[in-house]
Design an enzyme around this catalytic site. Structure first.
Site, PDB file in Angstrom:
ATOM      1  N   GLN A   1      -4.670  -4.945   7.076  1.00 42.81           N
ATOM      2  CA  GLN A   1      -5.694  -5.896   6.597  1.00 42.81           C
ATOM      3  C   GLN A   1      -5.655  -7.220   7.354  1.00 42.81           C
ATOM      4  OE1 GLN A   1      -8.037  -5.081   4.548  1.00 42.81           O
ATOM      5  NE2 GLN A   1      -7.196  -3.135   3.859  1.00 42.81           N
TER       6      GLN A   1
ATOM      7  N   LYS B   1     -10.621  -0.426  10.339  1.00 41.71           N
ATOM      8  CA  LYS B   1     -10.825  -1.642   9.542  1.00 41.71           C
ATOM      9  C   LYS B   1     -11.128  -2.828  10.461  1.00 41.71           C
ATOM     10  CE  LYS B   1      -7.379  -0.012   6.240  1.00 41.71           C
ATOM     11  NZ  LYS B   1      -8.067   0.429   5.038  1.00 41.71           N
TER      12      LYS B   1
ATOM     13  N   HIS C   1       0.873  -1.179   0.000  1.00 45.53           N
ATOM     14  CA  HIS C   1       0.000   0.000   0.000  1.00 45.53           C
ATOM     15  C   HIS C   1       0.913   1.231   0.000  1.00 45.53           C
ATOM     16  CE1 HIS C   1      -2.755   2.968   1.882  1.00 45.53           C
ATOM     17  NE2 HIS C   1      -3.750   2.163   1.550  1.00 45.53           N
TER      18      HIS C   1
ATOM     19  N   ASP D   1       2.994  -4.331   8.106  1.00 48.46           N
ATOM     20  CA  ASP D   1       1.794  -3.530   7.919  1.00 48.46           C
ATOM     21  C   ASP D   1       0.614  -4.479   8.077  1.00 48.46           C
ATOM     22  OD1 ASP D   1      -0.486  -2.428   6.848  1.00 48.46           O
ATOM     23  OD2 ASP D   1       0.467  -1.642   5.045  1.00 48.46           O
TER      24      ASP D   1
ATOM     25  N   CYS E   1      -4.863   2.492  -3.518  1.00 45.76           N
ATOM     26  CA  CYS E   1      -3.629   3.012  -2.907  1.00 45.76           C
ATOM     27  C   CYS E   1      -2.471   2.049  -3.112  1.00 45.76           C
ATOM     28  CB  CYS E   1      -3.815   3.308  -1.423  1.00 45.76           C
ATOM     29  SG  CYS E   1      -4.930   4.664  -1.137  1.00 45.76           S
TER      30      CYS E   1
END
Ligand SMILES: Cc1ncc(COP(=O)(O)O)c(C=O)c1O
Length: 407
Positions: free
Chosen positions: A204, A227, A124, A201, A365
């Site tokens: 998600q 999220k 991302h 990261d 993104c």
């Protein structure tokens, strides 16, 4: 289908119970942000109605209550991702801020001209641009490990890019554009074997699978509340205590100090050293409620149910003529990125909206991912634990209709 009480779960999300253009809302834009259960909405409302005051500073009852509630959430986060200590949990605005924080503190202190930072081709923008900025500031070099046509990391090539010049690896745990779940444990082992710290990261990953930072042995882990069924504007940076202790602060201001004179300032202890200014108090409380809610359901159950949804959706999608799935990694979360031969992704998004179905259309993104697959954009249906097979049926019927109209 495993035993998963999706109907009951749906009732906890007031926003889902509505019609869009005369059709029941089918919300499949969960990778962008997901909806909030009543428990979260109520927790915020309760905070503002009963307990709200600034944290850490007051001696009055409301400030004490507010501080206790705020710090209790830090402990919940620690438990949720199995960190070793509350001190390792830094509240930030979201994943983006967490990665920028590490770039500008750990990065500036440890990375200099000629050093390398290694990321992957499926990141991302949040896990690209902060490192580019750091490279501009320091003269370091950003290296990118390639992916294959399925959207999987080429692991051997990744390992081949690790060298004594590599000072940090920063990798997405689960890709938002492709759904790929990276072999992060292996990645961390390979990097640690060369004494290279690893940031993940987890924007998600945390909403869709159990995450145990001690088991992963990652050095930094970032995720966003919004999220994760929690409010927007709140997120978490996890960092190993020894690394955080050694890092300079990010922002300067109130709360991150112990003693200030005009000559010098003594910084506060962890985690406050990285939390300058009044934090997002009520949304931290909302995050706590979201973690309670998810813990009740169990992240293993969430992951298993969403996997069933992904398999069901993928099988159906593969039968639609002209539909190309972008990203079919062997290990994949519940994200279906696709293109249609005859319809531009933006038109797919707009037309699905006409029948009440919310998907995302764009570059997500992750422009380099679009370049790699040589598409301007994709349409993306991303699933959450409140989605159903019937909603997938509605999506697929609507896509089939589109294909017919544009044939
Ligand atoms: C994989 C990934 N990383 C980082 C981000 C950035 O998260 P935020 O906008 O919450 O900071 C996102 C958001 O879409 C994401 O999907």
């Amino acid at each position: 289908m495993i035993q998963f009480e999706v109907d009951k779960i749906r009732q906890d999300f007031p926003i889902l119970d509505q019609q869009i253009r005369g059709k029941p809302l089918v919300y499949l834009d969960n990778a962008a942000t997901c909806q909030k259960p009543k428990a979260v909405i109520d927790a915020i409302s309760h905070m503002y109605s009963h307990d709200y005051a600034n944290v850490h500073r007051g001696v009055h009852a409301l400030s004490e209550r507010s501080t206790a509630a705020f710090e209790a959430v830090r402990h919940k986060v620690k438990n949720f991702i199995n960190a070793a200590s509350d001190k390792e949990i830094i509240f930030v605005r979201g994943t983006t801020e967490a990665i920028n924080l590490v770039a500008q503190t750990f990065g500036k202190a440890n990375i200099s001209a000629g050093d390398e930072i290694l990321i992957t081709a499926m990141e991302h923008h949040s896990n690209i641009v902060p490192w580019q900025i750091l490279c501009e500031q320091t003269g370091a070099v950003l290296k990118v490990a390639p992916i294959n046509q399925r959207g999987e990391l080429l692991y051997e090539e990744f390992v081949g890019l690790l060298s004594e010049k590599t000072k940090l690896v920063s990798v997405v745990h689960m890709s938002n554009a492709l759904g790929t779940i990276n072999p992060v444990k292996q990645i961390i082992e390979a990097a640690h074997a060369r004494n290279i710290p690893v940031m993940l990261d987890g924007a998600q990953a945390v909403p869709h699978m159990p995450v145990d930072v001690q088991d992963l042995d990652c050095d930094f882990y970032a995720f966003s509340g919004h999220k994760l069924y929690a409010p927007s504007g709140i997120g978490v940076l996890y960092g190993k205590q020894a690394l955080l202790e050694a890092m300079p602060p990010y922002h300067g201001g109130g709360d991150m100090i112990r003693k200030v004179t005009f000559e010098e300032t003594e910084y506060n202890v962890l985690p406050y050293k990285f939390e300058a200014g009044t934090p997002n108090i009520a949304d931290v409380i909302g995050l706590g409620a979201a973690l309670d809610y998810l813990s009740e359901i169990g992240m293993e159950n969430v992951a298993a149910y969403e996997h069933e949804l992904l398999v069901y959706a993928t099988e159906k999608a593969k039968k639609i003529p002209g539909l190309k799935i972008i990203g079919d990694a062997e290990h994949k979360g519940a994200i279906l990125s696709f293109t249609l031969e005859s319809v531009h992704p933006h038109d797919i998004g707009t037309m699905l909206d006409h029948v009440g179905i919310a998907v995302r259309a764009g570059h997500h993104c992750a422009m380099p991912v679009m370049d790699f697959f040589q598409v301007p954009a994709t349409a993306r249906a991303s699933f959450a634990m409140y989605n159903t097979k019937q909603e997938i049926d509605a999506l697929m019927e609507a896509i089939e209709e589109l294909v017919k109209v544009f044939a």
